[in-house]
Design an enzyme around this catalytic site. Structure first.
Site, mmCIF file in Angstrom:
data_model
loop_
_atom_site.group_PDB
_atom_site.id
_atom_site.type_symbol
_atom_site.label_atom_id
_atom_site.label_comp_id
_atom_site.label_asym_id
_atom_site.label_seq_id
_atom_site.Cartn_x
_atom_site.Cartn_y
_atom_site.Cartn_z
ATOM 1 N N PHE A 1 54.098 20.575 69.264
ATOM 2 C CA PHE A 1 53.971 20.559 67.719
ATOM 3 C C PHE A 1 55.016 19.890 67.110
ATOM 4 O O PHE A 1 56.376 19.783 67.499
ATOM 5 C CB PHE A 1 54.176 22.215 67.285
ATOM 6 C CG PHE A 1 54.218 22.398 66.012
ATOM 7 C CD1 PHE A 1 52.690 22.676 65.625
ATOM 8 C CD2 PHE A 1 55.135 22.525 65.254
ATOM 9 C CE1 PHE A 1 52.547 22.922 64.150
ATOM 10 C CE2 PHE A 1 54.873 22.903 63.780
ATOM 11 C CZ PHE A 1 53.767 23.136 63.291
ATOM 12 N N HIS B 1 65.085 21.960 74.740
ATOM 13 C CA HIS B 1 63.472 22.218 74.917
ATOM 14 C C HIS B 1 62.704 21.101 75.140
ATOM 15 O O HIS B 1 61.689 21.533 75.895
ATOM 16 C CB HIS B 1 63.249 22.630 73.354
ATOM 17 C CG HIS B 1 61.645 22.611 72.815
ATOM 18 N ND1 HIS B 1 61.167 23.815 73.673
ATOM 19 C CD2 HIS B 1 60.963 22.255 72.170
ATOM 20 C CE1 HIS B 1 59.984 24.000 73.272
ATOM 21 N NE2 HIS B 1 59.554 22.887 72.365
ATOM 22 N N SER C 1 55.509 22.785 75.638
ATOM 23 C CA SER C 1 55.954 23.763 74.150
ATOM 24 C C SER C 1 54.464 23.915 73.877
ATOM 25 O O SER C 1 53.550 24.656 74.566
ATOM 26 C CB SER C 1 56.605 22.780 73.113
ATOM 27 O OG SER C 1 56.793 23.606 71.946
ATOM 28 N N MET C 2 53.908 23.721 72.457
ATOM 29 C CA MET C 2 52.579 24.058 71.969
ATOM 30 C C MET C 2 51.673 23.451 72.847
ATOM 31 O O MET C 2 50.262 24.093 73.167
ATOM 32 C CB MET C 2 52.244 23.572 70.583
ATOM 33 C CG MET C 2 50.788 24.036 70.098
ATOM 34 S SD MET C 2 50.530 23.341 68.431
ATOM 35 C CE MET C 2 50.237 21.620 68.536
ATOM 36 N N ASP D 1 67.197 26.751 75.198
ATOM 37 C CA ASP D 1 66.104 26.325 74.441
ATOM 38 C C ASP D 1 66.503 26.670 73.051
ATOM 39 O O ASP D 1 66.561 27.862 72.863
ATOM 40 C CB ASP D 1 64.756 26.629 75.015
ATOM 41 C CG ASP D 1 63.754 26.109 74.422
ATOM 42 O OD1 ASP D 1 63.899 25.637 73.090
ATOM 43 O OD2 ASP D 1 62.708 26.042 75.057
#
Length: 255
Positions: free
Chosen positions: A32, A230, A100-101, A201
């Site tokens: 994202f 992250h 992530s996303m 993270d």
């Protein structure tokens, strides 16, 4: 490097002579407000091993956060679905990888196409959060267009993700709304999963981990990334991710 080059997608055909005669495709999705920039190093490393690689640029990403606010989960899922269909058509077997996303998008694909996915690699995937302000997004997104950005959570000094400096709230709300259905459908993920999780993270909290480790039907292998934040694909553990994923892909695609 121009902005268009910085965020350019990657597409590399498989070299079956390097992979035992089978054509093996790998789809990698960024996260994202990020762009392919966070994934192309990983993708090129896998391409050098003979894998066919697709790193698409999700709609609204790599341009402006204002443009991203006009897009949402259906647009992003549509783009990875097209890339997945291309890999299916060109290869014998396909593995999914996401950050992530992007990890959530890959798990969505794995749930929807369980018979067509050989394995899934997720790095700090996001499909839940403990943040309370998320509950206010249905109202906030009409009052405030953006929050401060989440990009470049990287431990390695001098490295940038080149993501947006603002978080577009309408787009964020679309992502959050997709999570409950994905969590409910995690048992449909039957492929083996390699779950790479940073011990520190600052973007994705611990809410996602128990959902992934307990609800997915296929075997889940959890590996800790001890020296990255992250965006671990650009961080100190980037080579660990490449090595672990390459070994995993070789294992799950062996006939």
């Amino acid at each position: 490097m121009s902005a268009s080059d910085l965020h350019a997608p990657l597409s590399v055909a498989a070299q079956p002579d390097l992979t035992g005669g089978r054509r093996i495709g790998v789809l990698l999705s960024h996260g994202f407000t990020g762009s392919p920039y966070s994934m192309v190093g990983w993708g090129r490393a896998l391409a050098e091993l003979g894998y066919g690689v697709e790193v698409p640029r999700l709609p609204g990403h790599g341009t402006t956060w204002q443009e991203m606010n006009t897009t949402g989960w259906p647009d992003w899922y549509g783009e990875v679905s097209r890339a997945f269909a291309k890999l299916q058509a060109e290869n014998d077997v396909v593995v999914l990888c996401g950050l992530s996303m992007g990890g959530a998008l890959m798990l969505r694909l794995a749930a929807d196409h369980a018979d067509a996915v050989a394995g899934v690699v997720v790095v700090n995937p996001a499909l839940a959060t403990k943040r309370l302000d998320v509950k206010l997004l249905p109202v906030l997104k009409h009052l405030v267009p953006s929050f401060p950005g989440i990009a470049s959570d990287i431990k390695l000094a001098g490295v940038e993700e080149h993501g947006y400096t603002r978080t577009p709230l309408k787009a964020a709300h679309s992502m959050f709304r997709a999570w409950p259905e994905l969590v409910a459908d995690l048992p449909k993920v039957t492929a083996p999963v390699l779950y790479l999780r940073s011990t520190e993270d600052h973007v994705v909290d611990e809410a996602s981990e128990p959902l992934i480790t307990s609800r997915i039907s296929g075997p889940v292998t959890l590996r800790r990334l001890e020296n990255s934040y992250h965006v671990a694909t650009l961080d100190n553990d980037a080579q660990v991710i490449i090595d672990e994923s390459a070994a995993f892909i070789a294992k799950v695609t062996t006939p």
